[in-house]
Write an enzyme that holds these catalytic residues in place. Sequence first.
Site, mmCIF file in Angstrom:
data_model
loop_
_atom_site.group_PDB
_atom_site.id
_atom_site.type_symbol
_atom_site.label_atom_id
_atom_site.label_comp_id
_atom_site.label_asym_id
_atom_site.label_seq_id
_atom_site.Cartn_x
_atom_site.Cartn_y
_atom_site.Cartn_z
ATOM 1 N N MET A 30 37.034 -54.116 78.707
ATOM 2 C CA MET A 30 37.980 -53.774 80.140
ATOM 3 C C MET A 30 38.706 -52.072 79.632
ATOM 4 S SD MET A 30 39.284 -57.374 79.978
ATOM 5 C CE MET A 30 40.664 -57.279 78.828
ATOM 6 N N GLY A 31 37.668 -51.301 79.034
ATOM 7 C CA GLY A 31 38.256 -50.284 79.003
ATOM 8 C C GLY A 31 39.120 -50.011 78.109
ATOM 9 N N ALA A 32 40.104 -48.698 77.631
ATOM 10 C CA ALA A 32 41.270 -48.754 76.947
ATOM 11 C C ALA A 32 40.266 -48.676 75.431
ATOM 12 C CB ALA A 32 42.484 -49.736 76.327
ATOM 13 N N LEU A 33 39.035 -47.302 75.492
ATOM 14 C CA LEU A 33 38.487 -48.296 75.005
ATOM 15 C C LEU A 33 39.027 -47.212 73.263
ATOM 16 C CD1 LEU A 33 35.281 -46.864 75.818
ATOM 17 C CD2 LEU A 33 36.115 -48.788 76.180
ATOM 18 N N HIS A 73 34.369 -50.873 70.122
ATOM 19 C CA HIS A 73 33.687 -49.723 71.701
ATOM 20 C C HIS A 73 32.928 -48.996 71.317
ATOM 21 C CE1 HIS A 73 37.767 -51.673 73.464
ATOM 22 N NE2 HIS A 73 37.267 -52.819 73.901
ATOM 23 N N GLN A 89 39.747 -63.396 83.753
ATOM 24 C CA GLN A 89 39.821 -63.904 82.641
ATOM 25 C C GLN A 89 41.940 -63.887 82.014
ATOM 26 O OE1 GLN A 89 36.910 -61.095 81.375
ATOM 27 N NE2 GLN A 89 38.609 -61.012 79.509
ATOM 28 N N ASP A 142 35.795 -60.904 68.712
ATOM 29 C CA ASP A 142 35.938 -62.028 69.772
ATOM 30 C C ASP A 142 35.034 -63.105 69.684
ATOM 31 O OD1 ASP A 142 37.886 -61.122 71.766
ATOM 32 O OD2 ASP A 142 36.738 -59.675 71.641
ATOM 33 N N SER A 202 42.525 -53.080 72.539
ATOM 34 C CA SER A 202 43.605 -52.953 72.935
ATOM 35 C C SER A 202 44.466 -52.999 72.500
ATOM 36 C CB SER A 202 42.961 -52.811 74.142
ATOM 37 O OG SER A 202 40.954 -52.625 73.961
ATOM 38 N N ARG A 203 45.289 -54.182 72.456
ATOM 39 C CA ARG A 203 46.189 -55.160 72.175
ATOM 40 C C ARG A 203 46.751 -54.321 71.343
ATOM 41 N NH1 ARG A 203 43.352 -59.688 75.203
ATOM 42 N NH2 ARG A 203 44.684 -60.075 77.177
HETATM 43 P P1 AMP Z 1 37.450 -55.679 75.268
HETATM 44 O O1 AMP Z 1 38.219 -54.979 74.301
HETATM 45 O O2 AMP Z 1 37.596 -57.065 76.096
HETATM 46 O O3 AMP Z 1 37.816 -54.377 76.665
HETATM 47 O O4 AMP Z 1 36.113 -55.749 74.271
HETATM 48 C C1 AMP Z 1 35.040 -55.130 74.924
HETATM 49 C C2 AMP Z 1 34.413 -55.245 74.000
HETATM 50 O O5 AMP Z 1 34.582 -54.771 72.812
HETATM 51 C C3 AMP Z 1 33.874 -56.915 73.405
HETATM 52 O O6 AMP Z 1 32.279 -57.115 72.901
HETATM 53 C C4 AMP Z 1 34.640 -57.286 72.158
HETATM 54 O O7 AMP Z 1 34.159 -58.239 71.594
HETATM 55 C C5 AMP Z 1 34.748 -55.669 71.336
HETATM 56 N N1 AMP Z 1 35.637 -55.395 70.357
HETATM 57 C C6 AMP Z 1 37.134 -55.108 71.248
HETATM 58 N N2 AMP Z 1 37.896 -55.165 69.986
HETATM 59 C C7 AMP Z 1 36.529 -54.762 68.741
HETATM 60 C C8 AMP Z 1 36.162 -54.310 67.250
HETATM 61 N N3 AMP Z 1 37.904 -54.264 66.720
HETATM 62 N N4 AMP Z 1 35.063 -53.954 66.727
HETATM 63 C C9 AMP Z 1 34.268 -54.431 67.390
HETATM 64 N N5 AMP Z 1 34.065 -54.174 68.666
HETATM 65 C C10 AMP Z 1 35.354 -54.990 69.249
#
Ligand code: AMP
Length: 278
Positions: free
Chosen positions: A27-30, A34, A58, A148, A184-185
Amino acid sequence: MVVARSRAELAAARAALTGTVGVVMTMGALHAGHASLLRTARAACDHVVLTVFVNPLQFGPSEDFDRYPRTFDNDLEIAAAEGADIVFAPTVDEMYPGGQPAVLVTPGPLGEVLEGATRPGHFAGALTVVCKLLHLTRPDVAYFGEKDYQQLVLIRAMARDLDLGVEIRGVPTVREPDGLALSSRNRYLSPADRERALVLSRALRVGAEAGAGLGESPDGILAAARSVIAQTPGVELDYLVLTDPDLGPAPQHGPARLLVAARVSATRLIDNIPVEIP
Ligand code: AMP
């Protein structure tokens, strides 16, 4: 690196790729979590596709869809640095041209517990967008973070139950040096809340050590982890559970998973860790 905004642009860029393709959906905010997914994909596949899409489906009505962080320029820099071939970043209209889709992917009973209990509809929304993005990007392998964990287990089940013909790989959680799982949060946390949030990863570590190091039973592992969180005011525990690696009932011994969710001020945080029950 091609930045595709429409399905047509994605299709054209995807058609030009030969060899194996890995996809990383975000969802970005890499952040570095990520980047780790991108690096893992890059190491194993000939080409890497990154998707960046804040999926309204979602988010619950009282959740943070509108204020979810959007940092697209920085996302592109990370994608380029990690060697992505294509970044697919569609608008909501491009993904859902008819508005809210009538047909959704149903996660089944595992979608109703843990995160699903607090976030009704969340996993149906997440699985639906993952299914669409798999069809649009047509990868050989899709990479998801263990951060997740319930989502990862459900996506694996979806790929298996619906014969999606894609391999799903989990990637270990990337943490700050002090243990906080990158998210990201996390940027919503004040300095004091960030300090409180550390209790989640600390509790998981204490639980894992109680199992592997001290030979505790499942109940002992849970009690050890719970006592760490109980000591922290301002952290409202939602759940702390020990399960098998597929989120079924905890085994008496062998590999297991310890998962936690808690609210720190207004921010809901989740974390989990592998545990070996002696
Ligand atoms: P999101 O942060 O929801 O955009 O997640 C995108 C992908 O990155 C998902 O597969 C998450 O499980 C993964 N992700 C998010 N945070 C981490 C982290 N700290 N370490 C590894 N993978 C992550």
